[in-house]
Design an enzyme around this catalytic site. Structure first.
Site, PDB file in Angstrom:
ATOM      1  N   HIS A  82       0.869  -1.180   0.000  1.00 57.53           N
ATOM      2  CA  HIS A  82       0.000   0.000   0.000  1.00 57.53           C
ATOM      3  C   HIS A  82       0.903   1.227   0.000  1.00 57.53           C
ATOM      4  CE1 HIS A  82      -2.702  -2.930   2.045  1.00 57.53           C
ATOM      5  NE2 HIS A  82      -3.693  -2.210   1.547  1.00 57.53           N
ATOM      6  N   GLU A 127     -10.587  -6.774  -5.244  1.00 57.03           N
ATOM      7  CA  GLU A 127     -10.527  -7.805  -4.212  1.00 57.03           C
ATOM      8  C   GLU A 127     -11.826  -7.810  -3.404  1.00 57.03           C
ATOM      9  OE1 GLU A 127      -7.981  -8.601  -0.146  1.00 57.03           O
ATOM     10  OE2 GLU A 127      -6.937  -7.829  -1.901  1.00 57.03           O
ATOM     11  N   ASP A 153      -4.628 -13.592  -2.972  1.00 56.36           N
ATOM     12  CA  ASP A 153      -4.016 -13.292  -1.684  1.00 56.36           C
ATOM     13  C   ASP A 153      -4.027 -14.590  -0.887  1.00 56.36           C
ATOM     14  OD1 ASP A 153      -3.425 -10.690  -2.198  1.00 56.36           O
ATOM     15  OD2 ASP A 153      -4.762  -9.826  -0.704  1.00 56.36           O
ATOM     16  N   ASP A 207     -11.399 -11.454  10.024  1.00 55.93           N
ATOM     17  CA  ASP A 207     -10.372 -11.711   9.011  1.00 55.93           C
ATOM     18  C   ASP A 207      -9.021 -11.919   9.697  1.00 55.93           C
ATOM     19  OD1 ASP A 207      -9.104 -11.888   6.587  1.00 55.93           O
ATOM     20  OD2 ASP A 207      -9.217  -9.763   6.119  1.00 55.93           O
ATOM     21  N   ASP A 240      -6.310 -13.589   8.602  1.00 54.20           N
ATOM     22  CA  ASP A 240      -5.143 -13.494   7.700  1.00 54.20           C
ATOM     23  C   ASP A 240      -3.999 -14.426   8.111  1.00 54.20           C
ATOM     24  OD1 ASP A 240      -6.218 -11.594   5.979  1.00 54.20           O
ATOM     25  OD2 ASP A 240      -5.575  -9.924   7.220  1.00 54.20           O
ATOM     26  N   ASP A 262      -0.789 -12.311   1.858  1.00 54.42           N
ATOM     27  CA  ASP A 262      -1.523 -11.354   2.696  1.00 54.42           C
ATOM     28  C   ASP A 262      -1.804 -12.074   4.013  1.00 54.42           C
ATOM     29  OD1 ASP A 262      -3.037  -9.414   3.816  1.00 54.42           O
ATOM     30  OD2 ASP A 262      -4.622  -9.418   2.310  1.00 54.42           O
TER      31      ASP A 262
END
Length: 485
Positions: A142, A273, A337, A348, A350, A380
Site C-alpha cells: 500500500h 478484491e 491473496d 479476518d 489473515d 496477505d
C-alpha cells in the site's frame, strides 16, 4: 488487507537479540526532501538466518524448503512460475501484533525513528534483505505502508516518491519485482464513511488523487497489477445510506481509473478484491459473484480481473475455494491473496496457509486455467499476536510456501491422471451425448420443444443418479497422502 499499525516509537527487543551477531552493510540514501546525502550504517538484522534453500522432504532444518524447489519443472513450467510468491509489505513489515483488544506485542529492531523518512527508507531496505534471503521474487504494497503519510497530499506524495526511488534501486539490485501496488483508503479518519462511496465529494476527490499517485508509483516500479480493495466502501446502516448513489459513484471512480490507466500507458492488470464485511458491516464488493455482476452492469467487465483472498471468501459464508472457482469459471481469476482464516473466529485473521488440502484445491483451480498470468500468490498473511520473533517471520512464509508447493504437486498429479475430468464428464454426459442436450448447449432449444421431449422421456427424469460425494472425497484424500517426491 485490514491491519493494525502503531506509530509509537519502537525499541530493540530481547526477542531479537540474536540478530546483533550480524554483519554491517553500508548503504547510501539521497532525499528529495532536502536532507543531506549521507551514509548510514544499517545492521543486517537477519544475519542469524541462512539463505533459504531447498533440501527435500527428509530435511529436519526448519529454515529450508521441503517441497518448494523453485526451478523444478511441473507440467511444463518452473515451480516458481506457477506459484509467483509475493511478500506483502503491510503485515510483514508494518504489522506489530496489535488487535482490537490489545496493543502491539511485536517490536522490530529497525523501527528506530518510526514516522520519519529515514525510518521509511531503512524499513524498505530491510524488506528487500528479507525477501532476498527468503528467495521470493515479488512484493506488494500500500502507498501508506512504504511511506508515512504527511500533513498534506503534496507532502505525502514527495515522501512516497523518495521511498519508491529507493525501492526501485533495490528491485534492480536484487531482481525482485513488484507484483502489485494499491492505495490505503481506509486507515485515515477522512475515509471513515468510505472513499469512492463517501457522501462527501471532497473525500471522493482526495481518494481519486491518492489512487492516481498510487497507480503512477506502481507503474514506476514496474508493477504487473494494481489492486482496488474497498475496505470502507459499504455501510453500517441503511438509514443514512443512498445505495444507488454510492454504487453509481463507485462505478464512476473505476471508470476514471481505467481512463487514467490508458492515458499514462500503465500496462498492468486492474484487480478488485472482494470482501463481505470488516471494517464496514456490509461491503459492496461482497464476493466474486457480486463484483462480477457489478462490473457487467456498469460496462467494466473487460477492464478488471479479480484478486481473491480465501479468508474473505469464508467470511462471506462460502467454502475456502468458492470465489476461486467462481472467478475462474468466468475467466476472471487474476491473482490470489494466499491466506486462510480460523473457523472458530468471526473476523479476518489473515493466517498463513498450512493445510495441504486447501493448497491442493487452490492450485488445482489455478493449474486448470493454465496459471495466473500477470497475477501471483501474495502472502496477505500475518504472524499470530503471540509469534513475536524474527525467526517466526521467516517460518510463517517458509511453511506456507512449502504447503502451496506441495499443493501444486498434488494438483499436477490429479490433472495428469484426469480422474476428476472423467467424473465430471460422466456426471454431465447427457448434455453432450443426447441431441436435446447438444441443442441446449448451443441455445437452440425452447420451452415448447423441451416439454415435448420430456413427455416422451418422463421416466428418465425420475431416475436418481448418485453424486458419489464420499467416494470422490476418498479419492481426493488419497492424492493428499501420496509421496510425490
Amino acid at each position: 488487507v485490514f491491519f493494525f499499525s502503531s506509530r509509537r516509537r519502537h525499541t530493540r527487543s530481547a526477542s531479537v537479540s540474536w540478530a546483533r551477531r550480524c554483519v554491517q552493510e553500508t548503504v547510501s540514501t539521497q532525499s528529495t526532501w532536502g536532507l543531506m546525502e549521507k551514509k548510514d550504517t544499517i545492521e543486517s538484522y537477519f544475519g542469524g538466518i541462512p539463505e533459504i534453500k531447498y533440501e527435500g522432504p527428509t530435511s529436519k532444518n526448519p529454515f529450508a524448503f521441503k517441497y518448494y524447489n523453485k526451478d523444478e519443472i511441473i507440467n511444463g513450467k518452473k515451480m516458481k512460475d506457477w506459484l509467483k510468491f509475493a511478500v506483502c509489505y503491510w503485515h510483514t513489515f508494518r504489522g506489530a501484533g496489535a488487535d482490537m483488544f490489545g496493543a502491539q506485542t511485536i517490536q522490530r529492531p529497525w523501527e528506530i525513528e518510526s514516522g520519519t523518512l529515514e525510518n521509511d527508507v531503512r524499513r524498505v531496505r530491510v524488506a528487500f534483505a528479507f525477501m532476498k534471503k527468503l528467495g521470493v521474487e515479488y512484493w506488494t504494497f500500500h502507498d501508506r505502508d512504504i511511506a508515512t503519510e504527511g500533513k498534506t497530499l503534496e507532502e505525502s506524495n514527495k515522501r512516497l516518491d523518495e521511498v519508491a526511488r529507493v525501492a526501485k534501486e533495490l528491485q534492480k539490485e536484487t531482481g525482485i519485482k513488484c507484483l502489485w501496488g494499491t492505495a490505503n483508503l481506509f486507515s485515515n479518519p477522512r475515509f471513515m464513511n468510505g472513499a469512492a462511496t463517501n457522501p462527501d465529494v471532497y473525500v471522493f476527490a482526495y481518494a481519486a488523487a491518492q489512487v492516481k499517485k498510487a497507480i503512477e508509483i506502481t507503474k514506476e516500479l514496474g508493477g504487473e497489477n494494481y489492486v482496488f480493495w474497498g475496505g470502507r466502501e459499504g455501510y453500517q446502516t441503511l438509514l443514512n445510506t443512498d445505495i444507488k448513489a454510492e454504487l453509481g459513484h463507485l462505478a464512476k471512480f473505476f471508470k476514471f481509473a481505467v481512463e487514467y490507466k490508458k492515458k499514462i500507458g500503465f500496462e498492468g492488470q486492474f484487480l478488485i478484491e472482494p470482501k463481505p464485511r470488516e471494517p464496514t458491516k456490509h461491503q459492496y464488493d461482497y464476493d466474486a459473484a457480486t463484483v462480477l455482476s457489478f462490473l457487467r452492469g456498469n460496462g467494466l467487465f473487460e477492464d478488471f480481473m479479480l484478486n481473491i483472498e480465501p479468508n474473505h471468501t469464508t467470511l462471506a459464508g462460502h467454502e475456502f475455494e468458492h470465489d476461486l472457482a467462481i472467478s475462474a469459471a468466468e475467466g476472471k481469476l487474476g491473482s490470489i491473496d494466499a491466506n486462510t482464516g480460523d473457523v472458530m473466529v468471526g473476523w479476518d485473521t489473515d493466517q498463513f496457509i498450512m493445510d495441504p488440502k486447501k493448497a491442493a484445491i487452490m492450485m488445482y483451480i489455478v493449474m486448470k486455467q493454465g496459471g495466473l498470468g500477470k497475477g501471483g500468490l501474495n502472502f496477505d498473511a500475518k504472524l499470530r499476536r503471540e509469534s513475536t520473533s524474527l525467526e517466526d517471520l521467516f517460518l510463517g512464509h517458509i511453511g506456507s510456501m512449502d504447503t502451496l508447493a506441495r499443493g501444486l504437486r498434488i494438483a499436477a498429479k490429479i490433472l495428469n491422471d484426469k480422474l476428476f475430468d472423467k467424473i465430471l464428464a460422466d456426471r454431465y454426459s447427457t448434455y453432450t451425448t443426447t441431441d436435446i442436450g447438444i441443442k441446449i448447449g448451443k441455445g437452440e432449444s425452447s420451452f415448447e420443444e423441451l416439454e415435448e421431449f420430456i413427455k416422451k422421456n418422463e421416466a428418465k427424469a425420475n431416475e436418481l443418479h448418485s453424486g458419489s460425494q464420499e467416494k470422490i472425497e476418498i479419492l481426493f484424500n488419497q492424492y493428499i497422502q501420496l509421496n510425490l517426491l
